[in-house]
Write a protein that holds these residues in place. Structure first.
Motif, PDB file in Angstrom:
ATOM      1  N   CYS A   1       0.833  -1.210   0.000  1.00 52.70           N
ATOM      2  CA  CYS A   1       0.000   0.000   0.000  1.00 52.70           C
ATOM      3  C   CYS A   1       0.867   1.259   0.000  1.00 52.70           C
ATOM      4  CB  CYS A   1      -0.952  -0.013   1.186  1.00 52.70           C
ATOM      5  SG  CYS A   1      -2.293  -1.226   0.982  1.00 52.70           S
ATOM      6  N   ARG A   2       2.050   1.178   0.592  1.00 52.87           N
ATOM      7  CA  ARG A   2       3.007   2.280   0.489  1.00 52.87           C
ATOM      8  C   ARG A   2       3.409   2.481  -0.971  1.00 52.87           C
ATOM      9  NH1 ARG A   2       7.520   4.848   3.158  1.00 52.87           N
ATOM     10  NH2 ARG A   2       9.461   4.742   1.966  1.00 52.87           N
ATOM     11  N   PHE A   3       3.668   1.389  -1.673  1.00 59.28           N
ATOM     12  CA  PHE A   3       4.034   1.466  -3.076  1.00 59.28           C
ATOM     13  C   PHE A   3       2.924   2.130  -3.890  1.00 59.28           C
ATOM     14  CE2 PHE A   3       4.117  -0.624  -7.320  1.00 59.28           C
ATOM     15  CZ  PHE A   3       5.331  -0.131  -7.769  1.00 59.28           C
ATOM     16  N   LEU A   4       1.673   1.721  -3.650  1.00 56.54           N
ATOM     17  CA  LEU A   4       0.546   2.308  -4.381  1.00 56.54           C
ATOM     18  C   LEU A   4       0.372   3.787  -4.053  1.00 56.54           C
ATOM     19  CD1 LEU A   4      -2.110  -0.546  -4.082  1.00 56.54           C
ATOM     20  CD2 LEU A   4      -0.459  -0.152  -5.920  1.00 56.54           C
ATOM     21  N   ARG A   5       0.480   4.110  -2.780  1.00 51.56           N
ATOM     22  CA  ARG A   5       0.318   5.514  -2.377  1.00 51.56           C
ATOM     23  C   ARG A   5       1.428   6.378  -2.939  1.00 51.56           C
ATOM     24  NH1 ARG A   5       3.060   8.597   1.017  1.00 51.56           N
ATOM     25  NH2 ARG A   5       4.170   6.848   2.000  1.00 51.56           N
ATOM     26  N   LYS A   6       2.653   5.946  -2.719  1.00 55.99           N
ATOM     27  CA  LYS A   6       3.792   6.830  -2.981  1.00 55.99           C
ATOM     28  C   LYS A   6       4.172   6.897  -4.454  1.00 55.99           C
ATOM     29  CE  LYS A   6       8.261   7.906  -0.923  1.00 55.99           C
ATOM     30  NZ  LYS A   6       9.231   7.556   0.124  1.00 55.99           N
ATOM     31  N   TRP A   7       4.270   5.754  -5.105  1.00 54.24           N
ATOM     32  CA  TRP A   7       4.751   5.729  -6.477  1.00 54.24           C
ATOM     33  C   TRP A   7       3.636   6.012  -7.493  1.00 54.24           C
ATOM     34  CZ3 TRP A   7       7.733   3.509  -2.828  1.00 54.24           C
ATOM     35  CH2 TRP A   7       9.119   3.584  -2.983  1.00 54.24           C
ATOM     36  N   VAL A   8       2.389   5.636  -7.155  1.00 54.30           N
ATOM     37  CA  VAL A   8       1.305   5.800  -8.126  1.00 54.30           C
ATOM     38  C   VAL A   8       0.481   7.056  -7.833  1.00 54.30           C
ATOM     39  CG1 VAL A   8      -0.623   4.664  -9.290  1.00 54.30           C
ATOM     40  CG2 VAL A   8       1.206   3.285  -8.305  1.00 54.30           C
ATOM     41  N   ARG A   9      -0.206   7.079  -6.683  1.00 59.19           N
ATOM     42  CA  ARG A   9      -1.141   8.182  -6.452  1.00 59.19           C
ATOM     43  C   ARG A   9      -0.444   9.526  -6.222  1.00 59.19           C
ATOM     44  NH1 ARG A   9      -3.959   6.434  -2.239  1.00 59.19           N
ATOM     45  NH2 ARG A   9      -2.991   7.697  -0.620  1.00 59.19           N
ATOM     46  N   GLU A  10       0.543   9.564  -5.341  1.00 54.82           N
ATOM     47  CA  GLU A  10       1.131  10.850  -4.963  1.00 54.82           C
ATOM     48  C   GLU A  10       2.194  11.335  -5.942  1.00 54.82           C
ATOM     49  OE1 GLU A  10       0.413  10.370  -0.130  1.00 54.82           O
ATOM     50  OE2 GLU A  10       2.457  10.562  -0.918  1.00 54.82           O
ATOM     51  N   ARG A  11       3.116  10.478  -6.332  1.00 54.54           N
ATOM     52  CA  ARG A  11       4.206  10.910  -7.204  1.00 54.54           C
ATOM     53  C   ARG A  11       3.871  10.741  -8.679  1.00 54.54           C
ATOM     54  NH1 ARG A  11       9.232   7.744  -5.952  1.00 54.54           N
ATOM     55  NH2 ARG A  11      10.200   9.312  -7.309  1.00 54.54           N
ATOM     56  N   GLY A  12       2.959   9.851  -9.002  1.00 50.38           N
ATOM     57  CA  GLY A  12       2.605   9.630 -10.397  1.00 50.38           C
ATOM     58  C   GLY A  12       3.747   9.105 -11.243  1.00 50.38           C
ATOM     59  N   VAL A  13       4.660   8.360 -10.627  1.00 48.57           N
ATOM     60  CA  VAL A  13       5.829   7.839 -11.341  1.00 48.57           C
ATOM     61  C   VAL A  13       5.421   6.743 -12.323  1.00 48.57           C
ATOM     62  CG1 VAL A  13       8.065   6.689 -11.065  1.00 48.57           C
ATOM     63  CG2 VAL A  13       7.339   8.423  -9.426  1.00 48.57           C
ATOM     64  N   ILE A  14       4.447   5.932 -11.935  1.00 48.29           N
ATOM     65  CA  ILE A  14       3.934   4.873 -12.807  1.00 48.29           C
ATOM     66  C   ILE A  14       2.414   4.892 -12.770  1.00 48.29           C
ATOM     67  CG2 ILE A  14       5.953   3.368 -12.561  1.00 48.29           C
ATOM     68  CD1 ILE A  14       4.302   1.697 -10.566  1.00 48.29           C
ATOM     69  N   SER A  15       1.802   4.186 -13.714  1.00 43.06           N
ATOM     70  CA  SER A  15       0.346   4.087 -13.802  1.00 43.06           C
ATOM     71  C   SER A  15      -0.169   2.969 -12.907  1.00 43.06           C
ATOM     72  CB  SER A  15      -0.060   3.810 -15.246  1.00 43.06           C
ATOM     73  OG  SER A  15       0.400   2.518 -15.639  1.00 43.06           O
ATOM     74  N   TRP A  16      -1.487   2.932 -12.714  1.00 42.58           N
ATOM     75  CA  TRP A  16      -2.088   1.821 -11.969  1.00 42.58           C
ATOM     76  C   TRP A  16      -1.849   0.507 -12.715  1.00 42.58           C
ATOM     77  CZ3 TRP A  16      -3.126   2.488  -7.144  1.00 42.58           C
ATOM     78  CH2 TRP A  16      -3.542   3.739  -6.672  1.00 42.58           C
ATOM     79  N   MET A  17      -1.883   0.552 -14.033  1.00 47.97           N
ATOM     80  CA  MET A  17      -1.616  -0.648 -14.824  1.00 47.97           C
ATOM     81  C   MET A  17      -0.212  -1.183 -14.540  1.00 47.97           C
ATOM     82  SD  MET A  17      -2.700  -2.741 -17.324  1.00 47.97           S
ATOM     83  CE  MET A  17      -3.947  -1.874 -18.278  1.00 47.97           C
ATOM     84  N   ASP A  18       0.779  -0.298 -14.595  1.00 52.28           N
ATOM     85  CA  ASP A  18       2.148  -0.736 -14.311  1.00 52.28           C
ATOM     86  C   ASP A  18       2.294  -1.227 -12.878  1.00 52.28           C
ATOM     87  OD1 ASP A  18       3.170  -0.310 -16.838  1.00 52.28           O
ATOM     88  OD2 ASP A  18       3.753   1.755 -16.426  1.00 52.28           O
ATOM     89  N   ALA A  19       1.576  -0.600 -11.955  1.00 55.34           N
ATOM     90  CA  ALA A  19       1.640  -1.034 -10.558  1.00 55.34           C
ATOM     91  C   ALA A  19       1.199  -2.482 -10.414  1.00 55.34           C
ATOM     92  CB  ALA A  19       0.789  -0.127  -9.687  1.00 55.34           C
TER      93      ALA A  19
END
Length: 514
Positions: free
Chosen positions: A407-425
């Motif tokens: 959930c840290r990965f989803l929050r930090k890399w996807v939702r907040e930083r937008g580094v990757i998409s939900w698909m890539d996640a």
């Protein structure tokens, strides 16, 4: 010829056991990303439809993401309490592959007898074979004990750590490891970093064994160091050489913590090897802090600061959650309690942009898997907690990755930083892990997918709120945002509430045909 009844039956005519309606369905393998209804019958996904479906039970997933459950290749916490906490983090499958277990059959029998909330499995433990061979006083009834606790409690014995295996001794280690493969171990766990005495001839024997059974090795490299001549870079080159010379699939564990600040050059080494067709893969967890026993060779206070570029305060005792301050304190702890679980902060990614970029290189390594490397929870007395009471009692210690890594990965890399998409996640948390395993474990082709015929290991989570709650001071706090967690068609978590009677986890086990 009349059309079969199966062909006449439309998906909309069937009454499914469970229907998830109007969720944003994401399947990374087929690049599906849209609003669909998912029908489940028994343990399988039976329909994915834009049209309404009928169900004995209908669950509204409007505004939620519906995706495959996450797969952890590196989960040492193989017990009911830990599995429940992992489920709130989105895990539906947790495998102990780096350390592994022996005897393998005994591990699977125990899990089946107790039941497990999520899917489980383990590799064959080369380290366990080494321990009972060189330090037989650690054996129980002449055998290893199939648990990570037993492995960690063996660090007060130095024979298995430093001894060189040759002749009959080496053959005994290989035979025990092979027996674990015959019993269904998912490859070979090679915690080489904890046994620096093991040489290349011994490892070559293990790699040939893995190639014989067409299973991967999962290796914690030998040198936690950026200093030559015995650096982590040297070990990565050795791993590439073993993979190339034997053809055995070679998985490098926790790329972030073994690379330290050499992540840029080590990542490039692995990419170059992969582009040459060498069968090598890797993984990382979403923190710049690792965890291990203070008595391990890697924590040797004589040179640990130089090797890792850390201060003494970057070491934290899990039992007390207090930072060390001096070399003398570390020396004392290693002597008095070598099994003491210790957190090591090798990157400070939350406070330092450069450290954050280094962590990105490992966590987002192409084709890599997000893992936890999570240990069981520890009581104030320093004992591992195994009770199935729920909720877990206050005061348990651990690295927060055991509860909040995904959930840290989803929050930090996807939702907040937008580094990757939900698909890539979904690739990093699920599909990549399945791809790493599925050549040797065909059943993994039915996981990590939202497709008709796939196993119904499904998450329904809120992309706006999903987040870890655990931190280094409160490591057992449940992640939030996982509204529903379904394991093999059974709700383990429904409306963010755990069903304590549900134990739907099944074994993931190799079917060997050597």
């Amino acid at each position: 010829m009349e059309e079969s009844n199966a062909r006449k039956t439309k998906a909309t005519d069937v009454v499914y056991d469970v229907v998830l309606t109007n969720g944003r369905v994401i399947d990374a393998e087929t690049y599906t990303d849209g609003i669909f209804n998912v029908g489940i019958i028994g343990e399988k996904i039976a329909a994915i439809s834009a049209d309404p479906l009928k169900g004995k039970e209908v669950v509204d997933a409007t505004g939620k993401i519906v995706c495959p459950g996450f797969i952890d290749l590196h989960a040492h916490s193989q017990n009911i309490g830990s599995n429940r906490i992992q489920a709130f983090d989105g895990l539906t499958t947790a495998l102990d592959l780096e350390s592994g277990v022996l005897p393998v059959s005994e591990f699977y029998d125990k899990c089946a007898k107790e039941g497990r909330p999520i899917n489980y499995g383990a590799s064959s433990a080369w380290g366990g074979a080494r321990i009972v061979t060189f330090s037989p006083q650690k054996a129980v009834n002449g055998k290893p004990v199939p648990s990570v606790e037993w492995f960690l409690e063996s660090f007060d014995a130095t024979e298995w750590v430093m001894a060189v295996a040759e002749g009959e001794t080496l053959q005994k280690i290989l035979d025990m490891t092979e027996e674990g493969l015959k019993e269904g171990g998912i490859g070979v766990g090679v915690p080489w970093g904890y046994a620096p005495g093991a040489g290349m001839k011994e490892l070559l024997g293990i790699w040939k064994l893995a190639r014989k059974y067409n299973v991967p090795t999962y290796t914690h490299i030998q040198n936690l160091s950026m200093v030559d001549p015995n650096s982590g870079t040297k070990n990565i080159v050795e791993m590439i050489g073993l993979a190339a010379s034997t053809g055995a699939k070679t998985h490098i564990c926790h790329l972030n913590s073994v690379s330290l600040r050499d992540i840029p050059s080590i990542s490039q080494l692995i990419k170059t090897a992969q582009s040459a067709g060498i069968p090598i893969t890797t993984e990382a967890y979403s923190y710049g802090a690792g965890n291990g026993p203070i008595g391990a060779h890697e924590f040797d206070p004589e040179d640990v600061q130089e090797r890792l570029e850390i201060d003494w305060s970057d070491l934290t005792a899990v039992k007390t959650m207090k930072d060390f301050q001096t070399k003398e304190e570390v020396v004392k702890a290693r002597k008095e309690d070598p099994n003491l679980s210790t957190i090591i902060h090798y990157l400070r990614e939350d406070d330092n942009a450069h450290d954050a970029s280094l962590l990105d290189m490992s966590v987002l390594f192409p084709g890599g898997a997000v893992v936890t490397d999570g240990l069981p929870y520890t009581t104030s007395e320093g004992k591992f907690f195994h009770s199935d009471e729920w909720p877990l009692p206050e005061g348990l210690s651990n690295h927060p990755r055991a509860a909040g890594n995904y959930c840290r990965f989803l929050r930090k890399w996807v939702r907040e930083r937008g580094v990757i998409s939900w698909m890539d996640a979904m690739r990093y948390t699920s599909l990549n892990a399945a791809n790493i395993l599925e050549d040797s474990i065909p059943e993994m082709k039915n996981k990590a997918r939202i497709q008709v015929g796939a196993d119904a290991d499904i998450l329904v989570f809120d992309p706006e709120t999903v987040s870890e709650q655990a931190d280094f001071r409160n490591p057992a706090r449940l992640s939030k945002g996982m509204h529903h967690v379904i394991i093999n068609g059974t709700f383990l978590i429904r409306d963010e509430e755990l069903d304590t009677n549900a134990l739907p986890g099944k074994p993931i086990r190799a079917k060997i045909t050597a």
